[in-house]
Design a protein around this motif. Structure first.
Motif, PDB file in Angstrom:
ATOM      1  N   GLU A 132       0.691  -1.248   0.305  1.00  0.00           N
ATOM      2  CA  GLU A 132      -0.238  -0.304  -0.471  1.00  0.00           C
ATOM      3  C   GLU A 132       1.027   1.170  -0.522  1.00  0.00           C
ATOM      4  N   GLY A 133       2.029   1.181   0.742  1.00  0.00           N
ATOM      5  CA  GLY A 133       2.709   2.657   0.889  1.00  0.00           C
ATOM      6  C   GLY A 133       3.761   2.402  -0.399  1.00  0.00           C
ATOM      7  N   VAL A 134       3.733   1.475  -1.083  1.00  0.00           N
ATOM      8  CA  VAL A 134       4.563   1.633  -2.387  1.00  0.00           C
ATOM      9  C   VAL A 134       3.507   2.610  -3.646  1.00  0.00           C
ATOM     10  N   GLN A 135       2.896   2.061  -3.456  1.00  0.00           N
ATOM     11  CA  GLN A 135       1.155   2.645  -3.926  1.00  0.00           C
ATOM     12  C   GLN A 135       1.312   4.141  -4.522  1.00  0.00           C
ATOM     13  N   LYS A 136       1.224   3.992  -2.830  1.00  0.00           N
ATOM     14  CA  LYS A 136       1.351   5.425  -2.391  1.00  0.00           C
ATOM     15  C   LYS A 136       1.974   6.272  -3.556  1.00  0.00           C
ATOM     16  N   ALA A 137       3.248   5.764  -2.394  1.00  0.00           N
ATOM     17  CA  ALA A 137       3.998   6.550  -3.840  1.00  0.00           C
ATOM     18  C   ALA A 137       3.879   7.109  -5.121  1.00  0.00           C
ATOM     19  N   GLU A 180       6.244   3.374   0.980  1.00  0.00           N
ATOM     20  CA  GLU A 180       5.972   4.670   0.816  1.00  0.00           C
ATOM     21  C   GLU A 180       8.033   5.054   0.558  1.00  0.00           C
ATOM     22  N   SER A 181       8.721   5.315   1.720  1.00  0.00           N
ATOM     23  CA  SER A 181      10.411   6.005   1.742  1.00  0.00           C
ATOM     24  C   SER A 181      10.938   4.546   0.747  1.00  0.00           C
ATOM     25  N   ARG A 232      10.260   5.810  -3.135  1.00  0.00           N
ATOM     26  CA  ARG A 232      10.303   7.473  -3.144  1.00  0.00           C
ATOM     27  C   ARG A 232      11.832   7.374  -3.740  1.00  0.00           C
ATOM     28  N   MET A 254       3.277   0.681   5.816  1.00  0.00           N
ATOM     29  CA  MET A 254       3.104   1.440   5.289  1.00  0.00           C
ATOM     30  C   MET A 254       4.568   2.492   4.605  1.00  0.00           C
ATOM     31  N   HIS A 255       4.559   3.369   5.454  1.00  0.00           N
ATOM     32  CA  HIS A 255       5.399   4.276   5.665  1.00  0.00           C
ATOM     33  C   HIS A 255       6.782   3.778   4.591  1.00  0.00           C
TER      34      HIS A 255
END
Ligand SMILES: Cc1cc2nc3c(=O)[nH]c(=O)nc-3n(C[C@H](O)[C@H](O)[C@H](O)COP(=O)(O)O)c2cc1C
Length: 150
Positions: A24-29, A140-141, A144, A136-137
């Motif tokens: 989910e985090g990867v997708q958020k990025a 995302e991190s 990025r 999730m973070h």
């Protein structure tokens, strides 16, 4: 576009949940990751990805599950230079060597040439709500950082 693969070995679902939340985090990025159980992925397929996020529970006495051991043996001899990686997994501290499989996987990735761009993430059994947000973070991190590297 950078490609991210989230691979996991999970017997009772705890590590699988971590993989889903990281995804989910990867997708958020802005990257749609592939999420695959270890037994569903071939080395040829794995080698097509730029970012590898590898999750596993710990078995035996701080051991890798056999299925992960087999995959890492197969990976031996492949050059992962240029690939970014991070490792995660669930363990149970009552066994002593808490989530040791995560460290073993990370050591193998480093030995094969991958760069660890995010610290290993270990949880006790299933994620707390806070750990779920942390997962999730981390996703995302990682995404990025991978995009900034390109
Ligand atoms: C036979 C057996 C051996 C285990 N050995 C360890 C161990 O050495 N270290 C550890 O941290 N957890 C150990 N565990 C606990 C699992 O890693 C833990 O239950 C984990 O949450 C399972 O993750 P999963 O739900 O993704 O399968 C062991 C579990 C079993 C059944």
């Amino acid at each position: 576009m950078q490609k991210i693969l989230i691979i996991y070995a999970s017997e009772t679902g705890n590590t699988e949940e971590m993989a889903a939340r990281i995804a989910e985090g990867v997708q958020k990025a802005g990257i749609k990751p592939a999420v695959q159980a270890v037994d569903q992925i071939s080395i040829d397929e794995l080698m097509k990805y730029d970012g590898l996020m590898f999750g596993s529970y710990t078995d035996g006495m701080g051991d890798l599950p056999y299925i992960v051991e087999d995959l890492l043996d197969e990976l031996n001899g492949h050059d992962l230079t240029g690939k970014a990686a991070m490792c995660f997994g669930s363990g149970d501290s009552s066994y002593g060597l808490f989530a040791a499989a995560v460290d073993t996987i990370q050591e193998s990735f480093v030995r094969y040439g991958a760069e660890i761009i995010e610290d290993a993430f270990k949880v006790e059994l299933s994620m707390t709500e806070e750990e779920s947000n942390q997962a999730m973070h981390i996703g995302e991190s990682f995404a990025r950082k991978l995009m900034n590297r390109a």
